[in-house]
Enzyme design. Structure first.
Site, mmCIF file in Angstrom:
data_model
loop_
_atom_site.group_PDB
_atom_site.id
_atom_site.type_symbol
_atom_site.label_atom_id
_atom_site.label_comp_id
_atom_site.label_asym_id
_atom_site.label_seq_id
_atom_site.Cartn_x
_atom_site.Cartn_y
_atom_site.Cartn_z
ATOM 1 N N GLY A 239 0.764 -1.246 0.000
ATOM 2 C CA GLY A 239 0.000 0.000 0.000
ATOM 3 C C GLY A 239 0.789 1.286 0.000
ATOM 4 C CD GLU A 273 0.290 -9.332 1.254
ATOM 5 O OE1 GLU A 273 0.065 -10.532 1.511
ATOM 6 O OE2 GLU A 273 -0.612 -8.481 1.122
ATOM 7 N N GLY A 275 3.718 -3.532 -3.741
ATOM 8 C CA GLY A 275 3.595 -3.723 -5.180
ATOM 9 C C GLY A 275 4.049 -2.453 -5.881
ATOM 10 N NE ARG A 312 -2.829 3.126 -11.397
ATOM 11 C CZ ARG A 312 -2.716 4.304 -10.839
ATOM 12 N NH1 ARG A 312 -2.144 5.295 -11.490
ATOM 13 N NH2 ARG A 312 -3.152 4.511 -9.623
ATOM 14 C CE1 TYR A 316 -8.789 1.845 -9.726
ATOM 15 C CE2 TYR A 316 -6.817 2.085 -11.067
ATOM 16 C CZ TYR A 316 -7.709 1.288 -10.388
ATOM 17 O OH TYR A 316 -7.514 -0.067 -10.367
ATOM 18 C CB CYS A 344 -14.775 3.594 -30.334
ATOM 19 S SG CYS A 344 -13.940 3.765 -31.900
ATOM 20 C CD GLU A 345 -15.766 2.671 -23.885
ATOM 21 O OE1 GLU A 345 -16.321 3.427 -23.077
ATOM 22 O OE2 GLU A 345 -15.991 1.459 -23.954
ATOM 23 C CE1 TYR A 373 -1.909 -3.393 -8.664
ATOM 24 C CE2 TYR A 373 -0.801 -1.381 -7.964
ATOM 25 C CZ TYR A 373 -1.248 -2.656 -7.691
ATOM 26 O OH TYR A 373 -1.031 -3.202 -6.445
HETATM 27 N N1 LLP Z 1 -1.601 -6.934 -0.782
HETATM 28 C C1 LLP Z 1 -2.900 -7.064 -1.098
HETATM 29 C C2 LLP Z 1 -3.702 -8.050 -0.398
HETATM 30 C C3 LLP Z 1 -3.460 -6.245 -2.099
HETATM 31 O O1 LLP Z 1 -4.748 -6.377 -2.399
HETATM 32 C C4 LLP Z 1 -2.651 -5.310 -2.775
HETATM 33 C C5 LLP Z 1 -3.202 -4.461 -3.838
HETATM 34 C C6 LLP Z 1 -1.297 -5.218 -2.425
HETATM 35 C C7 LLP Z 1 -0.816 -6.052 -1.419
HETATM 36 C C8 LLP Z 1 -0.346 -4.276 -3.090
HETATM 37 O O2 LLP Z 1 -0.669 -2.954 -2.904
HETATM 38 P P1 LLP Z 1 0.348 -1.825 -3.393
HETATM 39 O O3 LLP Z 1 1.608 -1.940 -2.576
HETATM 40 O O4 LLP Z 1 0.606 -2.030 -4.818
HETATM 41 O O5 LLP Z 1 -0.385 -0.579 -3.120
HETATM 42 N N2 LLP Z 1 -5.186 -1.171 -9.698
HETATM 43 C C9 LLP Z 1 -5.053 -0.176 -8.648
HETATM 44 C C10 LLP Z 1 -4.415 -0.744 -7.412
HETATM 45 C C11 LLP Z 1 -5.137 -1.948 -6.863
HETATM 46 C C12 LLP Z 1 -4.463 -2.527 -5.660
HETATM 47 C C13 LLP Z 1 -5.049 -3.841 -5.298
HETATM 48 N N3 LLP Z 1 -4.420 -4.497 -4.195
HETATM 49 C C14 LLP Z 1 -4.281 1.011 -9.204
HETATM 50 O O6 LLP Z 1 -3.937 1.010 -10.383
HETATM 51 O O7 LLP Z 1 -4.058 1.976 -8.491
#
Ligand code: LLP
Length: 420
Positions: A239, A273, A275, A312, A316, A344-345, A373
């Protein structure tokens, strides 16, 4: 910090000009920097060096095999959410002892595959899922290691679509019911309770919600101890936000400093975790200007990347900086434009009402911070082949995923005999 910088009047990824990559693989294309990826992973990992921990990269952010492999070589595990991600992780030789499996809807087949792979644990999101895992494990004559995902009901103050730790969210088990669920879990014969998990949302720009959520979880760990339910792993999720525009999110070290005092004496292995923070600013989407168009009310810059390549902004309202690849073009006269794609949107845009230097057809642009993402959320909408992915390492470029072909678009489709 990332490795996309202007040099000799051109935007480079490390030592390779993006224009060269565009020439070789065409546009649109995703480009990732090896050095940035490594630096981000190491910064995160080393921030927690004084605490026993596992970094389980949230591969939903970017699941290209080469990227998984390079992170695995650095010691990373992965957080998966599907059988497909498990397959990719295994292809990339991520050690299964560092794989954790989250998600509210794991199918029995996925549970079976994960048990076969002997992954570290499932992050369980409901009692129905606990029973399903117990049953599958029983059929296989094994015990499944699980953590329960707690929904701490903390507002992460991020976009509602990427906020996951509130009561109204589909994720996790409410903190009030957690103790009960843990008791159920430890009564099931083929379940071994090993941990507790939380993840409250994505693109967090403040450590406070992390700390509040963790305090709640640690309160629960204490209560579990009193019930003689031993917890060996505390998973704090991902997160951590990144800079897309002018955000100044906490650095991994700030996060580590904020939570270390809380977990130091816990005698648990910490799992994280991350990402976006690892891959987000390590990638760009390179696109070419096709046309400019003076609408009645607006000016449009029409480029060859679209919402199917990077969703994105459409989904969002996310902001991605867009830079011309020729530095001189960056200093041209600015106009307010919508940067839009060929889909086409009306919702197909990469930027809205953006002040951009004027660009002529053929001009190359880099959509910044597209490593997380980005490609993974791309689709074939409008029968557009998905873009290639390129990994740059110093002066080398490696195509780590080829551009899809028209034949790829129809792979698996058949016209039944009665239509022939
Ligand atoms: N752990 C779990 C259980 C998650 O659901 C997620 C992301 C992460 C870790 C990793 O989160 P991060 O460190 O990347 O913030 N598509 C959206 C983001 C969706 C995130 C979903 N879960 C975007 O483009 O902003």
């Amino acid at each position: 910090m990332h490795d996309f910088q202007y040099r000799q009047g051109e935007l480079y990824c490390e030592d390779v000009p993006l224009s060269r990559i565009a020439k070789e693989v065409g546009t649109p294309c995703y480009v990732y920097s090896h050095a940035t990826l490594l630096r981000h992973f190491r910064a995160y990992d080393s921030a927690f060096q004084n605490i026993p921990h596992i970094v389980a990269f949230a591969m939903k952010a970017n699941s290209n095999l080469a990227i998984l492999r390079l992170l695995a070589r650095e010691g990373s595990g992965v957080d998966i959410v599907s059988g497909g991600e498990l397959y990719r992780a295994r292809q990339a030789e991520v050690p299964t002892s560092k794989i954790v499996f989250a998600g509210v809807g794991k199918s029995r087949e996925e549970i079976r595959d994960a048990l076969k792979s002997d992954i570290l644990m499932f992050n369980v999101e409901s009692s129905a899922e606990l029973h399903a895992i117990d049953e599958v494990a029983a059929e296989m004559g094994v015990r499944a290691r699980v953590a329960l995902r707690i929904n701490p009901d903390i507002d992460p103050k991020t976009h509602p679509y990427i906020s996951t730790g509130l009561k109204k969210s589909k994720f996790g088990i409410s903190a009030d019911r957690a103790l009960e669920e843990f008791k159920l879990a430890s009564s099931l014969k083929h379940i071994e309770v090993v941990g507790v998990h939380k993840h409250i949302g994505s693109q967090l720009t403040d450590v406070t919600p992390f700390v509040e959520a963790l305090r709640k979880v640690l309160g629960l760990v204490e209560a579990l101890k009193a019930q003689e339910i031993g917890i060996r792993y505390v998973n704090i999720g991902g997160g951590l936000g990144i800079t897309y525009a002018d955000e100044s999110p906490p650095r991994p070290q700030d996060l580590a400093d904020a939570i270390s005092p809380l977990v130091r004496d816990l005698k648990c292995v910490l799992i994280m975790e991350p990402g976006r923070v690892i891959v987000g600013n390590a990638g760009v989407l390179v696109t070419k200007v096709l046309y400019t168009k003076e609408g009645e009310a607006k000016r449009f810059m029409i480029v060859d990347a679209a919402m199917n390549d990077l969703i994105r902004p459409s989904l969002y309202g996310a902001y991605h900086d867009i830079r011309p690849i020729r530095e001189a073009a960056a200093h041209g006269e600015r106009k307010t434009v919508d940067v839009v794609g060929p889909v086409c949107e009306s919702g197909d845009f990469l930027a809205k009402d953006r002040s951009m230097p004027e660009a002529k057809p053929g001009e190359l642009l880099a959509v910044m911070s597209a490593g997380a993402y980005g490609f993974v959320m791309s689709s074939n909408y409008n029968s557009r082949p998905r873009a290639p992915e390129v990994l740059v390492k110093g002066g080398e470029m490696h195509v780590i995923r080829a551009r899809e072909t028209y034949a790829d678009l129809v792979r698996g489709e058949t016209i039944p005999d009665f239509l022939r």
